[in-house]
Design an enzyme around this catalytic site. Structure first.
Site, short mmCIF file in Angstrom:
data_model
loop_
_atom_site.label_atom_id
_atom_site.label_comp_id
_atom_site.label_asym_id
_atom_site.label_seq_id
_atom_site.Cartn_x
_atom_site.Cartn_y
_atom_site.Cartn_z
N LYS A 1 54.22 18.60 23.10
CA LYS A 1 53.11 19.07 23.97
C LYS A 1 52.44 20.39 23.07
CE LYS A 1 54.90 18.64 27.86
NZ LYS A 1 55.16 19.04 29.33
N GLU B 1 56.49 19.32 33.27
CA GLU B 1 55.81 20.73 33.36
C GLU B 1 54.18 20.41 33.18
OE1 GLU B 1 57.80 23.85 30.85
OE2 GLU B 1 58.78 22.00 30.17
N ARG C 1 65.77 12.38 22.49
CA ARG C 1 64.35 12.05 22.40
C ARG C 1 63.75 11.23 21.50
NH1 ARG C 1 62.12 17.08 23.97
NH2 ARG C 1 60.00 16.70 23.33
P1 ATP Z 1 57.04 18.75 24.85
O1 ATP Z 1 58.40 19.15 24.07
O2 ATP Z 1 56.34 17.62 24.51
O3 ATP Z 1 56.63 19.82 25.45
P2 ATP Z 1 58.76 18.53 27.14
O4 ATP Z 1 60.22 18.12 27.27
O5 ATP Z 1 58.46 20.25 27.38
O6 ATP Z 1 57.91 17.95 26.17
P3 ATP Z 1 58.25 17.87 30.00
O7 ATP Z 1 57.02 18.02 30.83
O8 ATP Z 1 59.40 18.85 30.38
O9 ATP Z 1 58.07 17.83 28.22
O10 ATP Z 1 59.01 16.40 30.04
C1 ATP Z 1 59.10 15.95 31.20
C2 ATP Z 1 60.44 14.99 31.01
O11 ATP Z 1 60.15 14.07 29.85
C3 ATP Z 1 61.70 15.95 30.54
O12 ATP Z 1 62.73 15.22 31.20
C4 ATP Z 1 61.91 15.42 28.97
O13 ATP Z 1 63.31 15.37 28.81
C5 ATP Z 1 61.21 13.90 28.75
N1 ATP Z 1 60.77 13.76 27.32
C6 ATP Z 1 59.84 14.97 26.81
N2 ATP Z 1 59.58 14.42 25.68
C7 ATP Z 1 60.28 13.47 25.39
C8 ATP Z 1 60.54 12.63 24.34
N3 ATP Z 1 60.05 12.67 23.03
N4 ATP Z 1 61.40 11.37 24.44
C9 ATP Z 1 62.02 11.28 25.74
N5 ATP Z 1 61.88 12.02 26.78
C10 ATP Z 1 61.12 13.05 26.66
MG MG Z 2 60.18 20.61 29.26
#
Ligand code: ATP
Ligand code: MG
Length: 567
Positions: free
Chosen positions: A276, A37, A266
């Site tokens: 984020k 995102e 994660r």
């Molecule tokens: P955040 O919680 O930091 O906002 P998010 O999951 O909302 O992270 P996205 O931009 O949706 O962020 O993430 C893109 C991809 O990266 C998704 O498939 C998510 O599952 C993966 N991802 C995000 N954070 C992690 C993490 N800490 N470890 C492994 N994969 C991750």
């Molecule tokens: Mg997300």
């Protein structure tokens, strides 16, 4: 990516993919995607997902991995993030070729599919207020209740949904919901929202849409429309998988493809947060100097700090992929970095806390050119020249007037070897008459000791130095962790984060000197300063003197810190 990198271990996801190919599922195709995102910069957790998605695609014949922005929330998204994400994925060493997609690029198709759901009686327009919606949803222990709008006719639903799209209604007045099961133990299945009204400008589609699909509705359909075979995501989406499948199943006739969602744990890293939202809070509150502050676990912060893409990829391989919690020690990340830098970083000398030394045996104005290898094990990296002259700087800590027994460096009347140069002896200590502070040393050098001790003498200590006239002033920024606790994600609840911030996370040394070969070293270049650690030329333009960021030390200090105190 270099071929010498180790091949990834066969984790459970790679096993599933291999079995699917063997069974001829999806005609043997393997298509993955990395779906950020665009609401922040990528961090080390995302690197795990990028390495997995692009890695799995690369390991399979004709495998592909797309980059897709899941941009369904225009209020939180920005073009800046879209650019930074692309920069970071490329920097990490991956290529989506011409397959850059946006969920917003599918908005028209998603809308048409929603009309199909309505026509088939699988979705309805609900006009409950946000508060009533919450109340009707029920709780973990109590089933929800059906909305009074649940049994609107298909014709009414279509009419209302079309008017939502035409922008006839204010924000929040209606939503489109899936008609599933208000009594489901899985709250995600209690008639979840598919569309909401939001009169907001979107960075890609402008003012075209007054309604936006929810993440859950858009994500699975974008996967299916893109021909994704394996939709890899983190464990928090496990409870969303029934909804993912429900939506794709209902629209199978139009989609022709059913991606398989597989969840993995994660990554979280000690002494830092990987969310984020929390990282954004650190930026907004001014605790760090932007998303690319070298203390941040963002890819841009790590890059500025001196981390290499190869080190991060190796790290992601070593932590592996599983469903068990993945809280990783900082020492592991640092050791991957050290391993990579040791191989490739040119050596140089720098003095962080200079003490002036006059070599009385070198006549005023005399300069001798010395040469030194850029890398001790890698002669291909060539030689650099150093200049030996009457005045040099050594590290203040490398001289001790009243030394403890085990002190092996310079002491009054004692000898020490200067790296890449001569053995010197300290003949006189010059002090400020007022303060008593040591301002200089007078030393003599032995011309017979260049690069080697004479057979009759053992000089134990070796210290680094720079020529006073030939070295350059620089600023050095040295870092500690941003948080004082190993698991700040757990400690940080609500807005109490200030309690856990390390007040000593940044130390600025303004009076440092680097050897002459480092003049004009380009931003981003990384050196091993002998005896001190790895340092990277800061990539932000600075007024005045260049800045070096301390990347990592030469040895693992974590192991030492965490040892049990001896009884
Ligand atoms: P955040 O919680 O930091 O906002 P998010 O999951 O909302 O992270 P996205 O931009 O949706 O962020 O993430 C893109 C991809 O990266 C998704 O498939 C998510 O599952 C993966 N991802 C995000 N954070 C992690 C993490 N800490 N470890 C492994 N994969 C991750
Ligand atoms: Mg997300």
């Amino acid at each position: 990516m270099s071929r010498s990198e180790e091949s990834p271990p066969i984790d459970f996801i790679r096993q599933i993919v291999a079995a699917d190919r063997l069974a001829g599922k999806n005609d043997g195709r393997v298509v993955t995607r990395f779906p950020p995102e665009p609401n922040g910069f990528l961090h080390i957790g995302h690197a795990k997902s990028i390495c997995l998605n692009f890695g799995v695609a690369a390991e399979n014949p004709a495998g592909r991995c797309n980059l897709r922005f899941d941009d369904t929330n225009p209020l939180k998204e920005e073009e800046l993030y879209i650019q930074s994400i692309q920069t970071d994925v490329r920097w990490l060493g991956f290529d989506w070729e011409d397959r850059l997609y946006y969920a917003s690029g599918y908005f028209e198709q998603l809308y048409q599919l929603a009309e199909q759901l309505i026509e088939a009686g699988h979705a309805y327009v609900c006009s409950l207020s946000a508060e009533a919606l919450r109340e009707y949803r029920g709780t973990l222990t109590q089933p929800g209740r059906e909305s009074p709008y649940r049994n609107r006719s298909v014709a009414d639903n279509l009419d209302l949904f079309r008017r939502m799209r035409r922008g006839e209604f204010p924000d929040g007045s209606h939503i489109l919901r899936a008609k599933i099961d208000m009594a489901s133990p899985n709250i995600n299945m209690r008639d979840p929202t598919l569309y909401r009204i939001l009169h907001a400008h979107h960075h890609q589609t402008g003012d075209q849409w007054p309604i936006y699909p929810t993440y859950d509705y858009a994500h699975c359909l974008c996967d299916a429309l893109e021909g994704i075979t394996h939709s890899l995501c983190t464990l928090e989406f496990e409870d969303h998988r029934p909804l993912y499948d429900w939506i794709v199943d209902r629209l199978q006739g139009s989609l022709g493809n059913h991606p398989q969602q597989i969840e993995f744990s994660r990554l979280s890293l000690e002494y830092t947060v990987v969310s984020k939202r929390k990282l954004n809070t650190l930026v907004k509150s001014g605790i760090v100097d932007g998303w690319d502050d070298p203390r941040m676990p963002t890819l841009s912060g790590l890059r500025r700090r001196g981390y290499t893409p190869a080190a991060i990829r190796t790290f992601c391989q070593r932590i592996g992929i599983s469903k068990t919690p993945n809280n990783v020690e900082l020492a592991l990340l640092e050791s991957c970095l050290r391993e990579d830098l040791d191989k490739q970083a040119p050596r140089a000398m720098a003095v962080l806390n200079p003490l002036r030394v006059v070599i009385t045996t070198v006549p005023e104005g005399q300069v001798e050119a010395l040469s030194a290898a850029n890398h001790p094990q890698n002669p291909e990296m060539g030689l650099r020249s150093l200049h030996w002259s009457r005045e040099i700087f050594i590290e203040r800590e490398d001289f001790c007037e009243d030394p403890p027994k085990q002190f092996k460096r310079l002491v009054p009347g004692g000898e020490v070897r200067l790296r890449q140069a001569y053995v010197i002896r300290c003949d006189q200590v010059v002090k400020d008459p007022q303060s008593g502070e040591i301002v200089a040393l007078h030393c003599s050098h032995d011309p017979a000791t260049l690069h080697a001790n004479p057979p009759d003498r053992k000089v134990k200590g070796v210290i680094h130095w720079v020529s006073a006239a030939h070295s350059h002033p620089v600023e050095v920024r040295s870092y500690e962790t941003l948080f004082t606790v190993p698991h700040p994600d757990e400690a940080w609840q609500g807005d109490n984060f200030a309690e856990w911030i390390n007040p000593n996370s940044l130390t600025v040394l303004t009076d440092c000197r680097v050897e002459e070969s480092l003049k004009d070293a380009p931003p981003g270049s990384i050196f091993q300063f002998e005896r001190l650690g790895y340092f990277c030329v800061d990539s932000k333009p600075t007024q005045g003197i260049p800045v070096f960021n301390r990347t990592v030390g030469l040895r693992d200090t974590w192991a030492k810190q965490q040892q049990e105190p001896k009884g």
